[in-house]
Design a protein around this motif. Structure first.
Motif, PDB file in Angstrom:
ATOM      1  N   MET A  62      10.665   5.521 -24.343  1.00 26.82           N
ATOM      2  CA  MET A  62      11.187   5.631 -25.857  1.00 26.82           C
ATOM      3  C   MET A  62      10.350   5.311 -26.928  1.00 26.82           C
ATOM      4  O   MET A  62      10.479   5.010 -28.172  1.00 26.82           O
ATOM      5  N   GLY A  63       9.160   6.150 -26.821  1.00 29.50           N
ATOM      6  CA  GLY A  63       7.914   6.014 -27.630  1.00 29.50           C
ATOM      7  C   GLY A  63       7.095   4.970 -27.923  1.00 29.50           C
ATOM      8  O   GLY A  63       6.552   4.737 -28.710  1.00 29.50           O
ATOM      9  N   LYS A  64       7.582   3.793 -27.158  1.00 31.42           N
ATOM     10  CA  LYS A  64       6.830   2.482 -27.097  1.00 31.42           C
ATOM     11  C   LYS A  64       5.866   2.440 -25.900  1.00 31.42           C
ATOM     12  O   LYS A  64       6.290   2.793 -24.598  1.00 31.42           O
ATOM     13  N   GLN A  65       4.759   1.627 -26.076  1.00 31.68           N
ATOM     14  CA  GLN A  65       3.849   1.434 -25.157  1.00 31.68           C
ATOM     15  C   GLN A  65       4.419   0.554 -24.055  1.00 31.68           C
ATOM     16  O   GLN A  65       4.891  -0.578 -24.646  1.00 31.68           O
ATOM     17  N   THR A  66       4.405   0.604 -22.793  1.00 33.68           N
ATOM     18  CA  THR A  66       5.096  -0.338 -21.933  1.00 33.68           C
ATOM     19  C   THR A  66       4.611  -0.734 -20.834  1.00 33.68           C
ATOM     20  O   THR A  66       3.734   0.216 -20.220  1.00 33.68           O
ATOM     21  N   GLU A  67       4.895  -1.786 -20.434  1.00 36.69           N
ATOM     22  CA  GLU A  67       4.077  -2.297 -19.044  1.00 36.69           C
ATOM     23  C   GLU A  67       5.104  -2.662 -17.927  1.00 36.69           C
ATOM     24  O   GLU A  67       5.758  -3.774 -18.524  1.00 36.69           O
ATOM     25  N   THR A  68       5.258  -2.165 -16.842  1.00 34.40           N
ATOM     26  CA  THR A  68       6.429  -2.707 -15.977  1.00 34.40           C
ATOM     27  C   THR A  68       5.546  -3.031 -14.655  1.00 34.40           C
ATOM     28  O   THR A  68       5.125  -2.539 -14.005  1.00 34.40           O
ATOM     29  N   PRO A  69       5.986  -4.436 -14.446  1.00 36.00           N
ATOM     30  CA  PRO A  69       5.354  -5.054 -13.245  1.00 36.00           C
ATOM     31  C   PRO A  69       6.099  -4.455 -12.054  1.00 36.00           C
ATOM     32  O   PRO A  69       7.052  -3.990 -11.897  1.00 36.00           O
ATOM     33  N   ILE A  70       5.466  -4.420 -11.193  1.00 33.19           N
ATOM     34  CA  ILE A  70       5.761  -3.653  -9.637  1.00 33.19           C
ATOM     35  C   ILE A  70       5.763  -4.668  -8.630  1.00 33.19           C
ATOM     36  O   ILE A  70       5.063  -5.631  -8.477  1.00 33.19           O
ATOM     37  N   MET A 115       0.903  -1.200   0.112  1.00 32.88           N
ATOM     38  CA  MET A 115       0.033   0.098  -0.019  1.00 32.88           C
ATOM     39  C   MET A 115       0.876   1.158  -0.023  1.00 32.88           C
ATOM     40  O   MET A 115       0.618   2.184  -0.619  1.00 32.88           O
ATOM     41  N   LYS A 116       2.077   1.027   0.631  1.00 40.79           N
ATOM     42  CA  LYS A 116       2.855   2.373   0.626  1.00 40.79           C
ATOM     43  C   LYS A 116       3.511   2.436  -0.621  1.00 40.79           C
ATOM     44  O   LYS A 116       3.819   3.710  -1.059  1.00 40.79           O
ATOM     45  N   VAL A 117       3.854   1.319  -1.324  1.00 39.71           N
ATOM     46  CA  VAL A 117       4.725   1.616  -2.817  1.00 39.71           C
ATOM     47  C   VAL A 117       3.233   2.149  -3.512  1.00 39.71           C
ATOM     48  O   VAL A 117       3.527   2.921  -4.326  1.00 39.71           O
ATOM     49  N   VAL A 118       2.015   1.978  -3.389  1.00 42.44           N
ATOM     50  CA  VAL A 118       0.898   2.436  -4.128  1.00 42.44           C
ATOM     51  C   VAL A 118       0.992   4.142  -4.071  1.00 42.44           C
ATOM     52  O   VAL A 118       1.070   4.969  -4.898  1.00 42.44           O
ATOM     53  N   ASP A 156      -9.084  -4.814   2.526  1.00 37.44           N
ATOM     54  CA  ASP A 156      -8.882  -4.705   3.882  1.00 37.44           C
ATOM     55  C   ASP A 156      -7.746  -5.311   4.449  1.00 37.44           C
ATOM     56  O   ASP A 156      -7.555  -5.572   5.825  1.00 37.44           O
ATOM     57  N   GLY A 157      -6.556  -5.715   3.302  1.00 35.81           N
ATOM     58  CA  GLY A 157      -5.609  -6.042   4.013  1.00 35.81           C
ATOM     59  C   GLY A 157      -4.297  -5.974   3.006  1.00 35.81           C
ATOM     60  O   GLY A 157      -3.707  -4.820   2.670  1.00 35.81           O
ATOM     61  N   ARG A 158      -4.315  -6.974   2.043  1.00 38.36           N
ATOM     62  CA  ARG A 158      -2.690  -6.858   1.276  1.00 38.36           C
ATOM     63  C   ARG A 158      -3.461  -6.767  -0.236  1.00 38.36           C
ATOM     64  O   ARG A 158      -4.539  -6.627  -0.565  1.00 38.36           O
ATOM     65  N   VAL A 159      -2.443  -6.597  -1.192  1.00 39.18           N
ATOM     66  CA  VAL A 159      -2.811  -6.168  -2.637  1.00 39.18           C
ATOM     67  C   VAL A 159      -2.274  -7.361  -3.409  1.00 39.18           C
ATOM     68  O   VAL A 159      -1.483  -8.250  -2.948  1.00 39.18           O
ATOM     69  N   GLY A 160      -2.845  -7.628  -4.429  1.00 41.52           N
ATOM     70  CA  GLY A 160      -2.201  -8.598  -5.463  1.00 41.52           C
ATOM     71  C   GLY A 160      -1.207  -7.898  -6.296  1.00 41.52           C
ATOM     72  O   GLY A 160      -0.395  -7.250  -6.168  1.00 41.52           O
ATOM     73  N   GLU A 161      -1.529  -8.511  -7.613  1.00 43.40           N
ATOM     74  CA  GLU A 161      -0.369  -7.846  -8.677  1.00 43.40           C
ATOM     75  C   GLU A 161      -0.582  -6.349  -8.895  1.00 43.40           C
ATOM     76  O   GLU A 161      -1.678  -5.805  -8.913  1.00 43.40           O
ATOM     77  N   MET A 162       0.618  -5.790  -9.083  1.00 44.66           N
ATOM     78  CA  MET A 162       0.450  -4.278  -9.547  1.00 44.66           C
ATOM     79  C   MET A 162       1.315  -4.096 -10.758  1.00 44.66           C
ATOM     80  O   MET A 162       2.547  -4.825 -10.923  1.00 44.66           O
ATOM     81  N   LYS A 163       0.744  -3.249 -11.642  1.00 48.84           N
ATOM     82  CA  LYS A 163       1.446  -2.987 -12.959  1.00 48.84           C
ATOM     83  C   LYS A 163       1.518  -1.558 -13.213  1.00 48.84           C
ATOM     84  O   LYS A 163       0.560  -0.868 -13.206  1.00 48.84           O
ATOM     85  N   SER A 179       4.605  10.419  -6.296  1.00 49.10           N
ATOM     86  CA  SER A 179       5.833  10.699  -6.884  1.00 49.10           C
ATOM     87  C   SER A 179       5.787  11.631  -8.351  1.00 49.10           C
ATOM     88  O   SER A 179       6.954  12.123  -8.571  1.00 49.10           O
ATOM     89  N   GLY A 180       4.717  11.689  -8.816  1.00 51.86           N
ATOM     90  CA  GLY A 180       4.621  12.382  -9.921  1.00 51.86           C
ATOM     91  C   GLY A 180       4.728  11.389 -11.412  1.00 51.86           C
ATOM     92  O   GLY A 180       4.959  12.061 -12.443  1.00 51.86           O
ATOM     93  N   LYS A 181       5.123  10.394 -11.296  1.00 51.36           N
ATOM     94  CA  LYS A 181       5.335   9.499 -12.214  1.00 51.36           C
ATOM     95  C   LYS A 181       4.188   9.212 -13.146  1.00 51.36           C
ATOM     96  O   LYS A 181       4.240   9.030 -14.390  1.00 51.36           O
ATOM     97  N   LEU A 182       3.049   9.350 -12.447  1.00 54.52           N
ATOM     98  CA  LEU A 182       1.834   9.250 -13.377  1.00 54.52           C
ATOM     99  C   LEU A 182       1.337  10.317 -14.054  1.00 54.52           C
ATOM    100  O   LEU A 182       0.452  10.522 -14.825  1.00 54.52           O
ATOM    101  N   GLY A 183       1.940  11.572 -13.982  1.00 58.31           N
ATOM    102  CA  GLY A 183       1.548  12.894 -14.241  1.00 58.31           C
ATOM    103  C   GLY A 183       0.589  13.287 -13.319  1.00 58.31           C
ATOM    104  O   GLY A 183       0.317  13.113 -12.257  1.00 58.31           O
ATOM    105  N   LYS A 184      -0.695  14.063 -14.277  1.00 63.19           N
ATOM    106  CA  LYS A 184      -1.896  14.794 -13.414  1.00 63.19           C
ATOM    107  C   LYS A 184      -2.978  13.402 -13.432  1.00 63.19           C
ATOM    108  O   LYS A 184      -3.125  12.776 -14.591  1.00 63.19           O
TER     109      LYS A 184
END
Length: 360
Positions: free
Chosen positions: A292-300, A133-136, A279-286, A142-147
């Motif tokens: 570099m101009g490419k649509q990218t998915e980064t697992p967290i 949750m703290k990573v979320v 109410d507790g933990r989270v599952g997969e985050m992405k 952090s501003g990484k998502l922009g607005k």
């Protein structure tokens, strides 16, 4: 040698036992009293929990006459306001179980009394202590998502309806929203910095709870078992909130934060009828973004931990009292969440969008 903290517990139901287990793990804490409005129940709880030195009271005001460093309030929702205000005015620091209150007016009053007295009022949202949750929060802030302009959150159990005080309008105030929806709202609002809500357009129903096929207390079911809402905030963010105690579906989906520079998707944890709730933990985050101009998915990476989140909540309260720190999860913040739940109920009843008005 550290001073032994003297703690009282108001309310002696199942959640109070969880507080006792947590406090017992803290070497410098002593539970000295328990109170419950039902005659004899607190005394029996003291015996059952092996609190040899504690006193059981049938009136919480008698408990508050003791020299206490803090109290855990574990009563039904309808009693949160009076017990919290009494405790704060008696000079006690308060750890209050969620949801904060039954009405928005009660929540505002509780926060104001905490401010007036200078005593701590913290609300018990243990999911905040999950490192994921703290990573979320870190990613969103952090501003990484922009607005960030759109957030979707909520939780749904295929089956998972409680009974008793949870389904009484008078005692609980709300149903699925207050019980499990408050976790979803806290997850999203905390990451956003708890912005001020402006309007709510909502729908609620209780088709499952009032059906004797699905609930043994259908004739007593007075609250919502499903709700969905669109909430607008002052910083030009909209939030879609959805919650369900029961449904013909496996999940109501992921929590999503959409921003101008990226998007964060957080899947719920676990499987089965009672899963899918924040109410507790989270599952997969992405993380979804361009690189570099490419649509990218980064697992967290998700941190797998056996951390007892409930214990962490109680310990943080105790240490904040000991060290003179501010409330870990201040009531003044959770008033905003209560305003949204209040708006959902009003909007659903009126079948239209309603405005949210806060005194700050």
């Amino acid at each position: 040698m550290a001073k032994v903290q003297r703690i009282g517990i108001i309310g002696s139901g199942g959640i109070a036992a969880a507080h006792v287990r947590a406090y017992k793990q803290l070497p410098d804490v002593e539970i000295v009293a328990v109170a419950d409005v039902i005659p004899g129940k607190a005394a029996q709880f003291v015996t059952n929990q092996e609190l040899q030195e504690a006193i059981g009271y049938d009136d919480h005001r008698k408990l508050l006459e003791l020299d206490l460093d803090g109290v855990s309030i574990c009563t039904p929702n309808a009693s949160h306001h009076v017990t919290t205000v009494d405790a704060l005015r008696a000079g006690k620091n308060v750890l209050l179980e969620k949801p904060m209150s039954v009405t928005l007016e009660e929540a505002i009053d509780m926060a104001q009394v905490a401010d007036e007295t200078g005593n701590m009022l913290t609300i018990g949202f243990q999911p905040r202590y999950d490192p994921n949750m703290k990573v979320v929060n870190d990613i969103v802030q952090s501003g990484k998502l922009g607005k960030v302009y759109y957030v979707e959150t909520g939780g749904g159990r295929r089956r998972g309806m409680p009974g008793g005080t949870f389904i009484s309008k008078q005692l609980a105030g709300a149903g699925a929203m207050a019980d499990i929806g408050c976790y979803s709202l806290d997850m999203a609002l905390n990451a956003l910095g708890y912005p001020k809500p402006l309007t709510v357009s909502a729908y609620t129903s209780n088709y499952f709870g009032t059906n004797p096929i699905h609930h043994p207390e259908a004739n007593k079911f007075e609250v919502e078992d499903f709700g969905v809402a669109l909430v607008r905030f002052e910083n030009d963010v909209v939030l879609q909130f959805k919650i369900s105690w029961a449904m013909h579906m496996d999940t109501l989906g992921s929590t999503m934060f959409l921003g101008t520079e990226g998007g964060l998707k957080v899947n719920p944890y676990g499987t089965g009828n009672w899963s899918g709730v924040w109410d507790g933990r989270v599952g997969e985050m992405k993380l979804f973004h361009d690189f570099m101009g490419k649509q990218t998915e980064t697992p967290i990476p998700v941190t797998n931990t056996d951390m007892n989140l409930f214990f962490e909540k109680v310990r943080d309260f105790s240490e904040a009292v000991r060290d003179g720190r501010p409330a870990p999860i201040p009531g003044s913040q959770i008033v905003i969440q209560q305003a949204i739940i209040d708006g959902v109920l009003r909007s659903s009843a009126a079948k239209r969008e309603v405005a949210i008005e806060l005194p700050f």
